[in-house]
Design an enzyme around this catalytic site. Structure first.
Site, PDB file in Angstrom:
ATOM      1  N   CYS A 128       0.922  -0.956   0.112  1.00  0.00           N
ATOM      2  CA  CYS A 128       0.077   0.094  -0.102  1.00  0.00           C
ATOM      3  C   CYS A 128       0.661   1.053  -0.147  1.00  0.00           C
ATOM      4  O   CYS A 128       0.205   2.258  -0.670  1.00  0.00           O
ATOM      5  CB  CYS A 128      -0.720   0.122   1.211  1.00  0.00           C
ATOM      6  N   HIS A 241      -3.261   6.219   4.709  1.00  0.00           N
ATOM      7  CA  HIS A 241      -1.468   6.286   4.705  1.00  0.00           C
ATOM      8  C   HIS A 241      -1.216   8.110   4.285  1.00  0.00           C
ATOM      9  O   HIS A 241      -2.051   7.965   2.838  1.00  0.00           O
ATOM     10  CB  HIS A 241      -0.408   5.690   4.116  1.00  0.00           C
TER      11      HIS A 241
END
Ligand SMILES: NC(=O)c1ccc[n+]([C@@H]2O[C@H](COP(=O)([O-])OP(=O)(O)OC[C@H]3O[C@@H](n4cnc5c(N)ncnc54)[C@H](OP(=O)(O)O)[C@@H]3O)[C@@H](O)[C@H]2O)c1
Length: 338
Positions: A128, A241
């Protein structure tokens, strides 16, 4: 359309979003099956208004399946996914196990779609933190050749799965109540903290999460010369994130040019007005499929450098959305004339 799609790891943090996406995007398949560990086998879930029983993942579970979307731990992916390939299924895998193996395509559809189309067997979806960074690097690389990247990540607890999110919520509650929480997904308390270690220790004092950013970036962009210096940090944010990224290019790129390059790249949204207090925030990017970029500015320490802030939903573009986009790409390529 695909005959039978098997969602492996259907009960996990990524698997739940994959289910939502397949439903929302009306993914072209006749039949869907949902698999997980023996712990969840026999439980039910709802998909497109219909109730399904979760099946246990076994090596013989893939008979009749032509597409697998998998999001399980690495060891499960290593053990079971070859059985799907043996019966002729295409596998799109979220785990870290297959990504760097020779002959396995590592794909972000906006960046290297041709690698998915030419692939056989397992296609891996990147880590990710790598995906959102490489989405940002691609337009800069095409325009000015990226030579070096310094990246610090601020990673959400959902990156550690269902248990990561539970740990943040329960640990925060315990902390406020003056109690001790026994963390399961994290080796240190994550509530009201920042942990500068994600994954295990690897070479030269870097962690496994950091080395994924180094090697996966080179593989996806097809350039072994790109130097990446990462620091990956877990923070007490539940989802999305964030990354501070500084890029050095062979040809200088001005902030205006970078803004233009990002704005024209599919899947990137620029949110960048410091005067107005506008920049991407994890809580505002939650549930969105794009990669968001802001704080675009010159690296004042380097005339060939540009620096910016990048936020993306790790469960969506960092995982489920990317995998479903790969599957859609294959569907469009295979079935467009049918
Ligand atoms: N979370 C993210 O942001 C993210 C992003 C990119 C990639 N990934 C990768 O995606 C994978 C899944 O992550 P996640 O966050 O969704 O984890 P998770 O919430 O812990 O879910 C794991 C899933 O795998 C299943 N599973 C575990 N052991 C199994 C076994 N032995 N046999 C069959 N199924 C098994 C679980 O089933 P049960 O419910 O039955 O235990 C669950 O469905 C990991 O490899 C992770 O590194 C995650």
């Amino acid at each position: 359309m695909f005959e039978t799609v098997a969602l492996v790891g259907a009960t996990g943090a990524v698997g739940r979003i994959m289910r939502q996406l397949l439903e929302e995007r009306d993914f072209p398949a006749k039949t869907f099956r949902f698999l997980a560990s023996a712990r969840s086998a026999g439980s039910t879930l709802t998909f497109k208004g219909q109730e399904y029983t979760v099946e246990e993942l076994t090596k013989s579970a893939f008979a009749g399946v032509d597409l697998v979307l998998a999001s399980t731990p690495d060891d499960t992916a290593a053990e079971y996914l070859p059985s799907a390939v043996e019966v002729g299924a295409t596998v799109i895998d979220e785990s870290g196990y297959w990504r760097m193996k020779d002959g396995v395509a590592l794909v972000i559809p906006e960046v290297n779609p041709e690698d998915a189309i030419n692939a056989k067997g397992i296609i891996a979806s990147p880590n990710c933190s790598t995906t959102q960074m490489v989405m940002a690097l691609k337009p800069l690389h095409d325009a000015a050749k990226v030579t070096r990247v310094i990246v610090s990540t601020y990673q959400a607890t959902s990156g550690a799965g269902v248990q990561g999110t539970a740990d943040l919520l329960e640990g925060s509650r315990a902390h406020l109540d003056g109690k001790v929480h026994s963390y399961k997904a994290f080796k240190k308390p994550i509530a009201f903290n920042a942990i500068p270690q994600i994954g295990s220790e690897k070479e030269q004092g870097y962690t496994s999460e950091e080395m994924k950013m180094v090697y996966e970036t080179r593989k996806i962009l097809g350039d072994e010369n790109i130097q990446v210096c990462p620091t990956c940090v877990r923070i007490p944010v539940s989802n999305c994130h964030s990354e501070s990224i500084t890029v050095e290019t062979a040809k200088p790129v001005s902030p205006e040019e970078a803004r233009e390059l990002f704005s024209n790249f599919p899947g990137i949204t620029v949110v960048d007005d410091l005067k107005e207090g506008l920049y991407p925030l994890p809580n505002e990017c939650d549930g969105r499929d794009e990669v968001f970029i802001g704080r675009i500015r010159r690296d004042i320490s380097n005339p060939d450098g540009i620096t910016f802030w990048c936020v993306s939903d790790n469960l969506r573009k960092g995982a489920a959305t990317n995998a479903v986009q790969i599957a859609e790409l294959l569907a469009a390529h295979r079935f467009q004339k049918v």
